[in-house]
Design a protein around this motif. Structure first.
Motif, PDB file in Angstrom:
ATOM      1  N   ALA A  35       0.851  -1.197   0.000  1.00 16.93           N
ATOM      2  CA  ALA A  35       0.000   0.000   0.000  1.00 16.93           C
ATOM      3  C   ALA A  35       0.880   1.238   0.000  1.00 16.93           C
ATOM      4  O   ALA A  35       1.832   1.338   0.780  1.00 16.93           O
ATOM      5  N   TRP A  36       0.551   2.185  -0.879  1.00 13.65           N
ATOM      6  CA  TRP A  36       1.269   3.458  -0.951  1.00 13.65           C
ATOM      7  C   TRP A  36       0.712   4.449   0.054  1.00 13.65           C
ATOM      8  O   TRP A  36      -0.478   4.464   0.324  1.00 13.65           O
ATOM      9  N   HIS A  37       1.581   5.290   0.591  1.00 11.32           N
ATOM     10  CA  HIS A  37       1.152   6.429   1.404  1.00 11.32           C
ATOM     11  C   HIS A  37       0.427   7.389   0.461  1.00 11.32           C
ATOM     12  O   HIS A  37       0.793   7.514  -0.708  1.00 11.32           O
ATOM     13  N   ALA A  44       4.218   0.621   2.228  1.00 10.32           N
ATOM     14  CA  ALA A  44       4.142  -0.336   3.328  1.00 10.32           C
ATOM     15  C   ALA A  44       3.834  -1.697   2.724  1.00 10.32           C
ATOM     16  O   ALA A  44       3.057  -1.799   1.778  1.00 10.32           O
ATOM     17  N   PHE A  45       4.456  -2.740   3.268  1.00  6.71           N
ATOM     18  CA  PHE A  45       4.177  -4.079   2.756  1.00  6.71           C
ATOM     19  C   PHE A  45       4.133  -5.074   3.901  1.00  6.71           C
ATOM     20  O   PHE A  45       4.779  -4.905   4.926  1.00  6.71           O
ATOM     21  N   ALA A  46       3.317  -6.100   3.726  1.00  2.00           N
ATOM     22  CA  ALA A  46       3.143  -7.123   4.756  1.00  2.00           C
ATOM     23  C   ALA A  46       3.785  -8.421   4.293  1.00  2.00           C
ATOM     24  O   ALA A  46       3.511  -8.909   3.202  1.00  2.00           O
ATOM     25  N   CYS A  47       4.655  -8.959   5.152  1.00  2.00           N
ATOM     26  CA  CYS A  47       5.377 -10.197   4.848  1.00  2.00           C
ATOM     27  C   CYS A  47       4.841 -11.350   5.674  1.00  2.00           C
ATOM     28  O   CYS A  47       4.453 -11.186   6.825  1.00  2.00           O
ATOM     29  N   ASP A  55       1.317 -18.449  18.049  1.00  2.00           N
ATOM     30  CA  ASP A  55       0.226 -19.411  18.188  1.00  2.00           C
ATOM     31  C   ASP A  55      -0.301 -19.725  16.783  1.00  2.00           C
ATOM     32  O   ASP A  55      -0.701 -18.826  16.050  1.00  2.00           O
ATOM     33  N   SER A  56      -0.308 -20.972  16.389  1.00  2.00           N
ATOM     34  CA  SER A  56      -0.682 -21.348  15.022  1.00  2.00           C
ATOM     35  C   SER A  56      -2.152 -21.098  14.708  1.00  2.00           C
ATOM     36  O   SER A  56      -2.558 -21.189  13.561  1.00  2.00           O
ATOM     37  N   ARG A  57      -2.968 -20.798  15.719  1.00  2.00           N
ATOM     38  CA  ARG A  57      -4.380 -20.503  15.463  1.00  2.00           C
ATOM     39  C   ARG A  57      -4.567 -19.096  14.913  1.00  2.00           C
ATOM     40  O   ARG A  57      -5.634 -18.746  14.442  1.00  2.00           O
ATOM     41  N   TRP A  58      -3.536 -18.266  14.961  1.00  2.00           N
ATOM     42  CA  TRP A  58      -3.633 -16.868  14.534  1.00  2.00           C
ATOM     43  C   TRP A  58      -2.680 -16.610  13.381  1.00  2.00           C
ATOM     44  O   TRP A  58      -1.616 -17.202  13.286  1.00  2.00           O
ATOM     45  N   GLU A  59      -3.048 -15.685  12.529  1.00  2.00           N
ATOM     46  CA  GLU A  59      -2.141 -15.264  11.463  1.00  2.00           C
ATOM     47  C   GLU A  59      -1.022 -14.425  12.069  1.00  2.00           C
ATOM     48  O   GLU A  59      -1.230 -13.688  13.025  1.00  2.00           O
ATOM     49  N   ALA A  60       0.159 -14.525  11.521  1.00  2.00           N
ATOM     50  CA  ALA A  60       1.288 -13.736  12.000  1.00  2.00           C
ATOM     51  C   ALA A  60       2.086 -13.249  10.803  1.00  2.00           C
ATOM     52  O   ALA A  60       2.076 -13.860   9.748  1.00  2.00           O
ATOM     53  N   GLY A  61       2.776 -12.172  10.979  1.00  2.00           N
ATOM     54  CA  GLY A  61       3.609 -11.619   9.929  1.00  2.00           C
ATOM     55  C   GLY A  61       4.130 -10.271  10.362  1.00  2.00           C
ATOM     56  O   GLY A  61       3.987  -9.878  11.514  1.00  2.00           O
ATOM     57  N   THR A  62       4.715  -9.538   9.436  1.00  2.00           N
ATOM     58  CA  THR A  62       5.327  -8.257   9.746  1.00  2.00           C
ATOM     59  C   THR A  62       4.933  -7.228   8.698  1.00  2.00           C
ATOM     60  O   THR A  62       4.901  -7.542   7.508  1.00  2.00           O
ATOM     61  N   VAL A  63       4.660  -6.004   9.140  1.00  2.00           N
ATOM     62  CA  VAL A  63       4.431  -4.886   8.220  1.00  2.00           C
ATOM     63  C   VAL A  63       5.700  -4.048   8.223  1.00  2.00           C
ATOM     64  O   VAL A  63       6.224  -3.695   9.277  1.00  2.00           O
ATOM     65  N   LYS A  64       6.217  -3.750   7.025  1.00  2.00           N
ATOM     66  CA  LYS A  64       7.487  -3.031   6.897  1.00  2.00           C
ATOM     67  C   LYS A  64       7.322  -1.847   5.946  1.00  2.00           C
ATOM     68  O   LYS A  64       6.533  -1.907   5.009  1.00  2.00           O
ATOM     69  N   PRO A  65       8.092  -0.773   6.151  1.00  2.42           N
ATOM     70  CA  PRO A  65       8.052   0.365   5.227  1.00  2.42           C
ATOM     71  C   PRO A  65       9.217   0.324   4.238  1.00  2.42           C
ATOM     72  O   PRO A  65      10.251  -0.283   4.504  1.00  2.42           O
TER      73      PRO A  65
END
Length: 72
Positions: A35-37, A44-47, A55-65
């Protein structure tokens, strides 16, 4: 500019009118959201970089600029 990402661990940023590649951003893991500012050359991008500590019941990842060079 147009940013596209996928499972190949790169985000391609291209000029919309010509299709010329401007940047290639290397990512450590698959990236599925970008997503652009609205007013600045900032992306911004989500990896999907789960490392097993979540916890494997939840989604996990990182948002980076990613900031593009400012011409002014």
């Amino acid at each position: 500019m147009l940013a596209s990402a996928s499972e190949d661990h790169f985000i391609d940023i291209a000029e919309v009118e010509t299709g010329d590649k401007l940047w290639e951003v290397h990512c450590e893991s698959p990236t599925f959201a970008v997503a652009w500012h609205s007013k600045r050359p900032l992306l911004a991008f989500a990896c999907d970089d789960k490392d097993g500590k979540y916890d494997s019941r939840w989604e996990a990842g990182t948002v980076k600029p990613f900031g593009l060079p400012n011409d002014s």
